[in-house]
Design an enzyme around this catalytic site. Structure first.
Site, PDB file in Angstrom:
ATOM      1  N   LYS A   1     -12.654 -35.412  12.843  1.00 17.36           N
ATOM      2  CA  LYS A   1     -12.515 -36.798  13.319  1.00 17.36           C
ATOM      3  C   LYS A   1     -13.339 -36.993  14.594  1.00 17.36           C
ATOM      4  O   LYS A   1     -13.738 -36.003  15.237  1.00 17.36           O
ATOM      5  CB  LYS A   1     -11.038 -37.092  13.589  1.00 17.36           C
ATOM      6  CG  LYS A   1     -10.418 -36.216  14.668  1.00 17.36           C
ATOM      7  CD  LYS A   1      -8.910 -36.359  14.729  1.00 17.36           C
ATOM      8  CE  LYS A   1      -8.335 -35.469  15.817  1.00 17.36           C
ATOM      9  NZ  LYS A   1      -6.851 -35.488  15.800  1.00 17.36           N
TER      10      LYS A   1
ATOM     11  N   ARG B   1       5.545 -40.089  16.562  1.00 13.53           N
ATOM     12  CA  ARG B   1       4.263 -40.809  16.552  1.00 13.53           C
ATOM     13  C   ARG B   1       4.073 -41.256  15.104  1.00 13.53           C
ATOM     14  O   ARG B   1       4.790 -42.118  14.625  1.00 13.53           O
ATOM     15  CB  ARG B   1       3.140 -39.899  17.070  1.00 13.53           C
ATOM     16  CG  ARG B   1       1.840 -40.631  17.331  1.00 13.53           C
ATOM     17  CD  ARG B   1       0.735 -39.720  17.855  1.00 13.53           C
ATOM     18  NE  ARG B   1       0.261 -38.756  16.853  1.00 13.53           N
ATOM     19  CZ  ARG B   1      -0.780 -37.945  17.011  1.00 13.53           C
ATOM     20  NH1 ARG B   1      -1.466 -37.970  18.139  1.00 13.53           N
ATOM     21  NH2 ARG B   1      -1.150 -37.106  16.064  1.00 13.53           N
TER      22      ARG B   1
ATOM     23  N   HIS C   1       3.152 -33.093  12.185  1.00  8.42           N
ATOM     24  CA  HIS C   1       2.288 -32.758  13.330  1.00  8.42           C
ATOM     25  C   HIS C   1       3.172 -32.406  14.528  1.00  8.42           C
ATOM     26  O   HIS C   1       4.208 -33.021  14.736  1.00  8.42           O
ATOM     27  CB  HIS C   1       1.396 -33.962  13.641  1.00  8.42           C
ATOM     28  CG  HIS C   1       0.271 -33.676  14.582  1.00  8.42           C
ATOM     29  ND1 HIS C   1      -0.752 -32.794  14.285  1.00  8.42           N
ATOM     30  CD2 HIS C   1      -0.015 -34.161  15.820  1.00  8.42           C
ATOM     31  CE1 HIS C   1      -1.611 -32.753  15.296  1.00  8.42           C
ATOM     32  NE2 HIS C   1      -1.191 -33.567  16.238  1.00  8.42           N
TER      33      HIS C   1
ATOM     34  N   ARG D   1      -4.715 -26.969  10.218  1.00 11.77           N
ATOM     35  CA  ARG D   1      -5.662 -28.047  10.528  1.00 11.77           C
ATOM     36  C   ARG D   1      -6.268 -27.886  11.917  1.00 11.77           C
ATOM     37  O   ARG D   1      -6.010 -28.675  12.808  1.00 11.77           O
ATOM     38  CB  ARG D   1      -4.942 -29.409  10.464  1.00 11.77           C
ATOM     39  CG  ARG D   1      -4.233 -29.734   9.160  1.00 11.77           C
ATOM     40  CD  ARG D   1      -3.767 -31.191   9.160  1.00 11.77           C
ATOM     41  NE  ARG D   1      -2.950 -31.517  10.321  1.00 11.77           N
ATOM     42  CZ  ARG D   1      -1.612 -31.505  10.348  1.00 11.77           C
ATOM     43  NH1 ARG D   1      -0.928 -31.223   9.259  1.00 11.77           N
ATOM     44  NH2 ARG D   1      -0.967 -31.802  11.458  1.00 11.77           N
TER      45      ARG D   1
ATOM     46  N   TYR E   1     -23.600 -46.101  44.791  1.00 13.46           N
ATOM     47  CA  TYR E   1     -22.715 -47.237  45.084  1.00 13.46           C
ATOM     48  C   TYR E   1     -21.631 -46.882  46.081  1.00 13.46           C
ATOM     49  O   TYR E   1     -20.974 -45.842  45.958  1.00 13.46           O
ATOM     50  CB  TYR E   1     -22.040 -47.730  43.804  1.00 13.46           C
ATOM     51  CG  TYR E   1     -22.963 -48.405  42.830  1.00 13.46           C
ATOM     52  CD1 TYR E   1     -23.722 -49.511  43.212  1.00 13.46           C
ATOM     53  CD2 TYR E   1     -23.051 -47.956  41.519  1.00 13.46           C
ATOM     54  CE1 TYR E   1     -24.559 -50.140  42.300  1.00 13.46           C
ATOM     55  CE2 TYR E   1     -23.876 -48.582  40.600  1.00 13.46           C
ATOM     56  CZ  TYR E   1     -24.634 -49.677  40.997  1.00 13.46           C
ATOM     57  OH  TYR E   1     -25.449 -50.291  40.094  1.00 13.46           O
TER      58      TYR E   1
ATOM     59  N   CYS F   1     -22.694 -43.467  38.313  1.00 13.74           N
ATOM     60  CA  CYS F   1     -22.993 -44.832  37.881  1.00 13.74           C
ATOM     61  C   CYS F   1     -22.930 -44.906  36.351  1.00 13.74           C
ATOM     62  O   CYS F   1     -22.622 -43.920  35.691  1.00 13.74           O
ATOM     63  CB  CYS F   1     -24.377 -45.245  38.362  1.00 13.74           C
ATOM     64  SG  CYS F   1     -24.639 -44.964  40.136  1.00 13.74           S
ATOM     65  N   MET F   2     -23.237 -46.047  35.796  1.00 11.87           N
ATOM     66  CA  MET F   2     -23.143 -46.197  34.340  1.00 11.87           C
ATOM     67  C   MET F   2     -24.092 -45.245  33.609  1.00 11.87           C
ATOM     68  O   MET F   2     -23.737 -44.667  32.579  1.00 11.87           O
ATOM     69  CB  MET F   2     -23.451 -47.638  33.930  1.00 11.87           C
ATOM     70  CG  MET F   2     -23.213 -47.895  32.437  1.00 11.87           C
ATOM     71  SD  MET F   2     -23.604 -49.572  31.914  1.00 11.87           S
ATOM     72  CE  MET F   2     -22.388 -50.513  32.807  1.00 11.87           C
ATOM     73  N   ASP F   3     -25.310 -45.065  34.152  1.00  9.51           N
ATOM     74  CA  ASP F   3     -26.349 -44.322  33.435  1.00  9.51           C
ATOM     75  C   ASP F   3     -26.848 -43.099  34.195  1.00  9.51           C
ATOM     76  O   ASP F   3     -27.707 -42.377  33.691  1.00  9.51           O
ATOM     77  CB  ASP F   3     -27.564 -45.229  33.199  1.00  9.51           C
ATOM     78  CG  ASP F   3     -27.152 -46.608  32.785  1.00  9.51           C
ATOM     79  OD1 ASP F   3     -26.538 -46.723  31.711  1.00  9.51           O
ATOM     80  OD2 ASP F   3     -27.394 -47.566  33.552  1.00  9.51           O
TER      81      ASP F   3
END
Ligand SMILES: *Cc1c(COP(=O)(O)O)cnc(C)c1O
Length: 374
Positions: free
Chosen positions: A35, A133, A165, A223, A266, A313-315
């Site tokens: 997954k 769950r 699970h 699993r 920043y 930062c973002m990038d």
């Protein structure tokens, strides 16, 4: 390396981990959990490697992931378990993806798809044995079993699995583990009484942690997810001989000499206290380097560990390398197996207050996965 950064995936490590886990499974079959893009390692390539290494089945959370395996031409048994009403279950049956149900309404939709396509739905029934769950509470389990038995008599549904699970398998000795196993035994007994047992019905409950630590949890199938990728399911117990498959590297986009008292990134959280060299690493929180990693993790650059200097930062983010000689284009290792002094994923997880699962699944789509080994 032609991209600013890449996640290198060592396929031979994954193969090695399959061998280690096969030994722990002690005769139980393995379902490779792939997954979330195989925990960020790349769904199709990892799945092919697992199958080639002897894993007999694949498991995904969503149906779209299961269908993606089929679209890639993978023919091994595939089970998808996190399903919601609305389908597309006819498509699932045509693709021969095994499904999971924990309530009669969803099971009814699968049966309707079977009638429409003329293909019997292969269904794993999920019991809630104490995680609260997914899964049917044991109080509602007889009703689900009765519905499944009726649909089986009609030929619409074949029950191919009974499963659950664990909530606390990664906490060795936690009393809920034995309690869940007792509840699972009870759920299996009720299924047997409803006529839903036999050698074609696979019983499964163990994730990676239970596979390596709870022999009673193995049943017919285990699993493993995280352990396939070489990450310890119970870190305080060591690495179980597993080998981390992922190494995250980036190339410095810029290296520059900066004067004392330069506020960096920043918010100027970091201010140089001497003349120094700064390097620009082209990965940021959009790539899964958490903003909250500032000051908490170290990367390997020019042969030494460096803290992140200032805000992620973002990038991109900055590192401070003192007077060491670095240049644009130099490779920086964020994490890897640890052999060359770089941090491991476990170290990142510990320093960030999380588990390795979360870090690998957050590495963003714009970081190419590059495969090494076979
Ligand atoms: C994710 C998942 C697993 C694998 O868990 P790991 O801790 O990664 O081994 C097994 N079973 C189910 C139902 C899961 O959702």
């Amino acid at each position: 390396m032609t991209s600013p950064a890449e996640a290198r995936i060592d396929l031979s490590a994954i193969r090695h981990n399959v061998a280690v886990l096969t030994e722990h499974a002690d005769g139980a079959a393995l379902m490779g959990v792939v997954k979330a893009d195989a925990y960020g390692h790349g769904l199709v390539r990892v799945s092919r490697t697992l199958l080639d290494a002897g894993v007999g089945r694949l498991g995904t959370a969503t149906l779209s992931e299961g269908l993606a395996l089929r679209a890639a031409g993978i023919t091994a048994p595939v089970t998808s378990w996190l399903l919601t009403r609305g389908g597309p279950y006819e498509e699932a049956l045509r693709a021969d993806v095994e499904l999971s149900a924990a309530e009669t309404g969803l099971l009814g939709e699968m049966a309707a798809a079977a009638r429409a396509t003329g293909i019997t739905a292969k269904v794993h029934l999920e019991a809630d044995t104490g995680m609260s769950r997914g899964g049917s509470p044991l109080a509602a389990w007889p009703e689900l079993l009765a519905a499944a038995a009726a649909l089986r008599a009609e030929g619409a549904v074949e029950v191919v699995g009974l499963w659950s699970h664990f909530a606390c398998a990664d906490i060795p000795g936690h009393p809920s583990i034995e309690a869940q196993l007792d509840a699972f035994d009870q759920a299996l007994k009720m299924a047997d009484q409803a006529g839903l047992s036999g050698s074609h019905v696979i019983r499964h409950i163990a994730n990676s942690a239970a596979l390596v630590d709870v022999p009673r949890a193995r049943f017919d199938l285990v699993r493993p997810g995280i352990a396939l990728y070489g990450l310890s399911p119970i870190p305080e117990r060591g690495d179980f001989g597993l080998r981390q498959a992922m190494t995250l590297v980036a190339r410095l986009a810029l290296a520059k000499r900066m004067p004392e008292n330069s506020g960096v990134s920043y918010g100027h959280l970091y201010v140089t206290d001497r003349e120094t060299t700064l390097g620009l690493v082209p990965l940021g929180y959009a790539d899964g380097i958490l903003r909250h990693a500032t000051g908490r993790v170290e990367v390997l650059a020019g042969g030494r560990r460096r803290a992140i200097a200032g805000r992620v930062c973002m990038d991109q983010f900055m590192i401070d390398v003192d007077d060491d000689v670095i240049a644009a284009g130099d490779e920086v290792v964020l994490f890897g197996p640890g052999k060359d002094g770089e941090a491991t994923l476990q170290e990142w997880a510990d320093n960030l207050g999380t588990i390795t699962h979360e870090i690998v699944t957050k590495i963003g789509a714009r970081v190419p996965r590059v495969y090494e080994g076979t």
